[in-house]
Design a protein around this motif. Structure first.
Motif, PDB file in Angstrom:
ATOM      1  N   SER A   1      -4.045  22.633  -5.297  1.00 23.80           N
ATOM      2  CA  SER A   1      -2.925  23.507  -4.923  1.00 23.80           C
ATOM      3  C   SER A   1      -1.608  22.822  -5.252  1.00 23.80           C
ATOM      4  N   PRO A   2      -0.717  23.516  -5.953  1.00 24.99           N
ATOM      5  CA  PRO A   2       0.563  22.898  -6.316  1.00 24.99           C
ATOM      6  C   PRO A   2       1.361  22.445  -5.091  1.00 24.99           C
ATOM      7  N   GLU A   3       1.191  23.159  -3.962  1.00 26.28           N
ATOM      8  CA  GLU A   3       2.006  22.794  -2.800  1.00 26.28           C
ATOM      9  C   GLU A   3       1.498  21.553  -2.079  1.00 26.28           C
ATOM     10  N   LYS A   4       0.353  21.007  -2.521  1.00 24.32           N
ATOM     11  CA  LYS A   4      -0.124  19.764  -1.916  1.00 24.32           C
ATOM     12  C   LYS A   4       0.200  18.548  -2.782  1.00 24.32           C
ATOM     13  N   LEU A   5       0.742  18.786  -3.958  1.00 25.83           N
ATOM     14  CA  LEU A   5       0.965  17.674  -4.891  1.00 25.83           C
ATOM     15  C   LEU A   5       2.055  16.729  -4.392  1.00 25.83           C
ATOM     16  N   PRO A   6       1.862  15.427  -4.564  1.00 27.58           N
ATOM     17  CA  PRO A   6       2.917  14.484  -4.168  1.00 27.58           C
ATOM     18  C   PRO A   6       4.036  14.418  -5.213  1.00 27.58           C
ATOM     19  N   LEU A   7       5.046  13.662  -4.882  1.00 35.47           N
ATOM     20  CA  LEU A   7       6.264  13.629  -5.687  1.00 35.47           C
ATOM     21  C   LEU A   7       6.027  13.163  -7.134  1.00 35.47           C
ATOM     22  N   ALA A   8       5.212  12.109  -7.285  1.00 37.74           N
ATOM     23  CA  ALA A   8       5.000  11.558  -8.639  1.00 37.74           C
ATOM     24  C   ALA A   8       4.455  12.635  -9.569  1.00 37.74           C
ATOM     25  N   VAL A   9       3.536  13.430  -9.070  1.00 41.51           N
ATOM     26  CA  VAL A   9       2.931  14.474  -9.901  1.00 41.51           C
ATOM     27  C   VAL A   9       3.916  15.621 -10.095  1.00 41.51           C
ATOM     28  N   ALA A  10       4.613  15.978  -9.024  1.00 40.77           N
ATOM     29  CA  ALA A  10       5.578  17.082  -9.124  1.00 40.77           C
ATOM     30  C   ALA A  10       6.651  16.754 -10.162  1.00 40.77           C
ATOM     31  N   ILE A  11       7.088  15.503 -10.188  1.00 43.74           N
ATOM     32  CA  ILE A  11       8.122  15.127 -11.164  1.00 43.74           C
ATOM     33  C   ILE A  11       7.548  15.148 -12.572  1.00 43.74           C
ATOM     34  N   ASN A  12       6.334  14.668 -12.704  1.00 41.56           N
ATOM     35  CA  ASN A  12       5.718  14.700 -14.028  1.00 41.56           C
ATOM     36  C   ASN A  12       5.562  16.136 -14.515  1.00 41.56           C
ATOM     37  N   ASN A  13       5.309  17.044 -13.597  1.00 41.63           N
ATOM     38  CA  ASN A  13       5.161  18.440 -13.989  1.00 41.63           C
ATOM     39  C   ASN A  13       6.474  19.054 -14.471  1.00 41.63           C
ATOM     40  N   LEU A  14       7.577  18.356 -14.200  1.00 41.04           N
ATOM     41  CA  LEU A  14       8.866  18.851 -14.711  1.00 41.04           C
ATOM     42  C   LEU A  14       8.957  18.659 -16.223  1.00 41.04           C
ATOM     43  N   LYS A  15       8.141  17.731 -16.731  1.00 45.43           N
ATOM     44  CA  LYS A  15       8.142  17.487 -18.177  1.00 45.43           C
ATOM     45  C   LYS A  15       7.534  18.682 -18.880  1.00 45.43           C
TER      46      LYS A  15
ATOM     47  N   THR B   1       0.834  -1.220   0.000  1.00 43.47           N
ATOM     48  CA  THR B   1       0.000   0.000   0.000  1.00 43.47           C
ATOM     49  C   THR B   1       0.860   1.258   0.000  1.00 43.47           C
ATOM     50  N   PHE B   2       1.996   1.181   0.698  1.00 45.97           N
ATOM     51  CA  PHE B   2       2.892   2.341   0.706  1.00 45.97           C
ATOM     52  C   PHE B   2       3.356   2.635  -0.727  1.00 45.97           C
ATOM     53  N   LEU B   3       3.749   1.556  -1.396  1.00 50.38           N
ATOM     54  CA  LEU B   3       4.237   1.696  -2.783  1.00 50.38           C
ATOM     55  C   LEU B   3       3.132   2.220  -3.686  1.00 50.38           C
ATOM     56  N   ALA B   4       1.923   1.653  -3.535  1.00 51.72           N
ATOM     57  CA  ALA B   4       0.806   2.078  -4.383  1.00 51.72           C
ATOM     58  C   ALA B   4       0.490   3.553  -4.160  1.00 51.72           C
ATOM     59  N   SER B   5       0.519   3.960  -2.914  1.00 48.96           N
ATOM     60  CA  SER B   5       0.203   5.350  -2.607  1.00 48.96           C
ATOM     61  C   SER B   5       1.342   6.269  -3.057  1.00 48.96           C
ATOM     62  N   TRP B   6       2.559   5.815  -2.880  1.00 46.66           N
ATOM     63  CA  TRP B   6       3.732   6.610  -3.283  1.00 46.66           C
ATOM     64  C   TRP B   6       3.710   6.847  -4.796  1.00 46.66           C
ATOM     65  N   ASN B   7       3.319   5.813  -5.526  1.00 49.40           N
ATOM     66  CA  ASN B   7       3.318   5.923  -6.990  1.00 49.40           C
ATOM     67  C   ASN B   7       1.995   6.415  -7.554  1.00 49.40           C
ATOM     68  N   ASN B   8       1.013   6.651  -6.686  1.00 50.00           N
ATOM     69  CA  ASN B   8      -0.293   7.086  -7.184  1.00 50.00           C
ATOM     70  C   ASN B   8      -0.132   8.382  -7.974  1.00 50.00           C
ATOM     71  N   PHE B   9      -0.594   8.350  -9.192  1.00 50.64           N
ATOM     72  CA  PHE B   9      -0.292   9.461 -10.082  1.00 50.64           C
ATOM     73  C   PHE B   9      -1.546  10.213 -10.524  1.00 50.64           C
ATOM     74  N   ILE B  10      -2.535   9.448 -10.947  1.00 52.83           N
ATOM     75  CA  ILE B  10      -3.675  10.130 -11.574  1.00 52.83           C
ATOM     76  C   ILE B  10      -4.627  10.715 -10.530  1.00 52.83           C
ATOM     77  N   THR B  11      -4.866   9.968  -9.433  1.00 52.09           N
ATOM     78  CA  THR B  11      -5.850  10.464  -8.449  1.00 52.09           C
ATOM     79  C   THR B  11      -5.424  11.796  -7.812  1.00 52.09           C
ATOM     80  N   PRO B  12      -4.175  11.931  -7.359  1.00 51.72           N
ATOM     81  CA  PRO B  12      -3.806  13.229  -6.775  1.00 51.72           C
ATOM     82  C   PRO B  12      -3.993  14.392  -7.746  1.00 51.72           C
ATOM     83  N   GLN B  13      -3.774  14.105  -9.034  1.00 49.73           N
ATOM     84  CA  GLN B  13      -3.922  15.191 -10.004  1.00 49.73           C
ATOM     85  C   GLN B  13      -5.365  15.622 -10.150  1.00 49.73           C
TER      86      GLN B  13
END
Lengths: 461, 286
Positions: free
Chosen positions: B229-243, B212-224
């Protein structure tokens, strides 16, 4: 102490670590002050636009204390989901949304009065924006005669070529006017010097799997996959002829094409080692290559695309984004004011060109000297001016929600025709025309079948 | 006792194979790590580290930490890391406890709707996640949970998969007689659950926690979709936003990916024993 000892005895160390992380991060976050979203919102899909937009929004918020905007960056797919959910179910959407063609087209699938974006046609006419903005750039945002957004860009396409290789071979590109000229004049570069039985270089990045480029060339030749009323026109005579010609470029003894998009490391390698001599260069690709493949600096030049016929169109178009205003927003007038100021800002137009080489669709800015500056990456050419010269001539595109589907069927058709050509050893346009017509009719039928299921666009039979 | 020569050869061969496959597994990680240290000019011109006149033929002077520096100073990736840690850790702890409780109830308690609830849990397993995105979004909107961490944690509190997994694990592993004895000795239900049931399924707890930790850590679409607010986004989304759309800073993308992989690696190292025993528990009958 006893509590912690018991805890560590009973629970695995990993769980203890995760528990600690949850408590620690939760505590830090609960004490951290989060910025509240403003009442008014703008969404964009592009990180590249942010550096220019942020100061603008900041300035706006300073000047309009009671009309504060927040700017959010969303991944394209997430933006599409959120936007379409908002359109269909009434969940909240932003007051202004900058998005891409695909998302906008998907919102055009219903009846015209149910489209989630506000119809801007009358407003654009009243305020003179129709004359101020490059005409063909409205195409992808126009549906059934109504306009649903302000175009962000033009995205004219030029032809980039490896000038060091071409000039070393003594080739004069000024002699090139049509695609036939281009392949004839460049053909000497396609030698097999390494003796592997294949040419060392190819002349253009056209391939049956790259639907975007097949479509780009069709549009350059005045073909369209849909007419202005949204009817599929995949099997039109001009599309059939263009497709048959493109197949002769990628199959048989006169093959000149190579599979290369412009997104991946392998594509950049093909550019760097000169395997591909010429490739499509939309304005946005210049900035992308400048950043990602600095090794190409000074080795590339651009020229207008060769035309299909003498005197024909010397450019094409690919990609595009728009600023739309959801109907559900109660703050349209404020959002419109902000959007207009943002998209019609000369400062922003200059910034966009400087950072991403993208030219503005606002015609009155085209005289800005920034567009005449030599671009060192492209051997000192004034690429801005070259792009602007082609901008009014970019093909006008249509905005069918079925464009993605039609492009997929176009790719299927191209693959089938290529296989047919190889199997039957037929490599001239005339030989390929009958099979091309058959395949394009199949593609047309598939798309039409799908379209007829949409009762909003067609009366049930 | 010394090994026979044939056994030693066999063992050596096994190790050679294992080393080869380990290297193959590690190559992408090494590529990613070396890419995060390269300048953009070297990104496409050298496969791993940039070649030059330095030790081992590597241009050490062209390696840089600026991508990591920029990530923390310009992009503010630290906030995204904190968000990810909070979301993943709280979701995994709560989901594990709730799933274990649900599984325990379904496996050990006798009540009227037990079969019906078990069937519902099983049925929920076959519904694809993406299908629930739109109704889930509307539900969160109606509950006023959009743009909140709770909007991401609450829907994942008791996933059907977890409840069913624990039900199956407890069905055979936790003897009914043990629970009866505890009750006779005066233990309450909560105490029985935490002091007797949980230690018995400890390997499953470890495995499920990391899943579950891994699933939540990698969760990409739901947080988006849920967060705004950009400051609430998790790492997976923040990294994708670098693209970028027109240009990508590959060095920064790779540095971001290294940062996102590192905590998972550490966690797995800490919990590998539980994870593996959790996965293999029940694999062998006897």
């Amino acid at each position: 102490m006893h509590f912690f000892r018991t805890l560590f005895e009973r629970i695995p160390p990993g769980l203890a670590v995760i528990l600690f992380l949850a408590i620690f991060s939760g505590s830090v976050l609960s004490f951290k002050k989060m910025t509240e979203l403003e009442d008014l919102e703008m969404w964009t899909f592009s990180r590249n636009h942010l550096p220019a937009y942020k100061p603008f929004i900041k300035k706006w918020n300073k000047e309009h204390p009671d009309q504060q905007f927040s700017l959010s960056l969303l991944n394209g797919r997430a933006l599409e989901r959120r936007l379409l959910s908002g359109f269909f179910s009434g969940t909240p959407v932003a007051d202004a949304v900058e998005t891409v063609m695909r998302t906008a087209h998907h919102s055009f699938a219903g009846p015209i009065d149910a489209i989630g974006f506000r119809d801007l046609t009358d407003r654009l006419k009243e305020e003179g924006l129709m004359d101020e903005i490059n005409g063909p750039s409205f195409g992808p945002w126009t549906n059934r005669g109504r306009i649903f957004g302000i175009p962000h860009d033009v995205h004219p396409v030029l032809l980039a070529y490896r000038s060091d290789i071409v000039e070393d071979a003594g080739i004069d590109v000024s002699q090139i006017e049509t695609w036939d000229d281009y392949f004839r004049i460049m053909k000497p570069l396609m030698k097999d010097n390494d003796g592997d039985g294949r040419p060392d270089r190819y002349l253009i990045n056209v391939w049956d799997t790259i639907g975007g480029y097949l479509l780009l060339l069709m549009e350059q030749a005045d073909g369209q996959l849909f007419d202005e009323e949204g009817n599929a026109t995949i099997d039109s005579p001009i599309n059939i002829k263009t497709m048959a010609t493109m197949i002769t470029w990628i199959a048989g003894p006169n093959r000149v094409g190579l599979e290369m998009k412009s997104n991946y490391a392998s594509d950049y390698q093909l550019m760097l080692d000169g395997t591909i001599v010429g490739f499509f260069m939309p304005d946005w690709l210049i900035g992308k290559l400048r950043q990602n493949v600095p090794g190409l600096a000074g080795k590339l030049k651009v020229m207008p695309l060769p035309a299909w016929t003498p005197g024909g169109r010397r450019t094409a178009v690919t990609g595009g984004s728009v600023l739309g205003f959801p109907k559900a927003s109660p703050n349209f007038e404020i959002a419109w004011k902000l959007g207009k100021q943002l998209y019609l800002s000369e400062e922003l137009a200059v910034n966009l060109f400087e950072t991403a080489s993208i030219i503005t669709p606002v015609k009155r800015f085209w005289d800005n000297p920034i567009f005449d500056q030599p671009e060192p990456f492209l051997s000192g050419q004034a690429v801005g001016r070259m792009l602007i010269e082609q901008a009014p001539d970019v093909p006008t595109r249509t905005s069918s929600p079925y464009l993605d589907l039609a492009t997929k069927h176009l790719v299927n058709a191209a693959g089938n025709i290529k296989q047919y050509a190889i199997r039957n050893n037929k490599f001239t346009v005339e030989e390929l025309l009958p099979e091309t017509k058959r395949q394009m009719q199949i593609a047309q039928k598939h798309v039409e079948t799908q379209m007829y299921r949409n009762v909003f666009l067609n009366k049930p039979q | 006792m010394s090994q026979r020569p044939s056994a030693r050869i066999w063992l050596t061969l096994i190790y050679i194979f294992l080393i080869i496959f380990s290297v193959i597994t590690l190559i992408p990680f090494f590529w990613m790590f070396s890419a995060s240290l390269k300048e953009n000019t070297d990104f496409f011109s050298s496969l791993f580290l940039p070649t030059g006149d330095g030790f081992l033929g590597i241009a050490w002077d062209r390696l840089t930490l600026k991508h990591f520096y920029n990530l923390f100073t310009e992009i503010g990736i630290g906030q995204a890391v904190l968000n990810s840690i909070f979301l993943a850790s709280s979701t995994s702890v709560l989901a594990t406890i709730c799933s274990a409780m649900g599984g325990y109830a379904l496996s050990k308690y006798q009540f009227g709707a037990r079969t019906f609830i078990t069937t519902m849990v099983l049925s929920a397993l076959i519904i694809p996640g993406p299908l629930l995105l739109a109704p889930g979004y509307q539900l969160l909107y109606n509950l006023g949970l959009l743009n909140s961490y709770a909007g991401l944690i609450l829907p994942h509190l008791a996933p059907a998969f977890g409840v069913f997994l624990f039900r199956q694990a407890m069905l055979n592993a936790v003897p009914g007689e043990l629970l009866e004895s505890a009750r006779i000795d005066g233990a309450g239900e909560i105490r029985i659950f935490f002091t007797m049931v949980i230690p018995i399924v400890r390997p499953m707890i470890g495995a499920y926690l990391i899943i579950t930790f891994l699933a939540s850590w990698n969760n990409f679409i739901t947080p988006q979709i849920v967060l705004q607010s950009p400051e609430k986004l998790p790492l997976a989304v923040a990294i994708n936003n670098l693209k970028g759309v027109y240009a990508e800073d590959y060095g920064m993308l790779m540095a971001g990916t290294v940062i996102s992989v590192a905590p998972m690696l550490i966690l797995f190292l800490l919990m590998q024993k539980e994870f593996i025993s959790g996965l293999t528990s029940g694999a062998v009958k006897g």
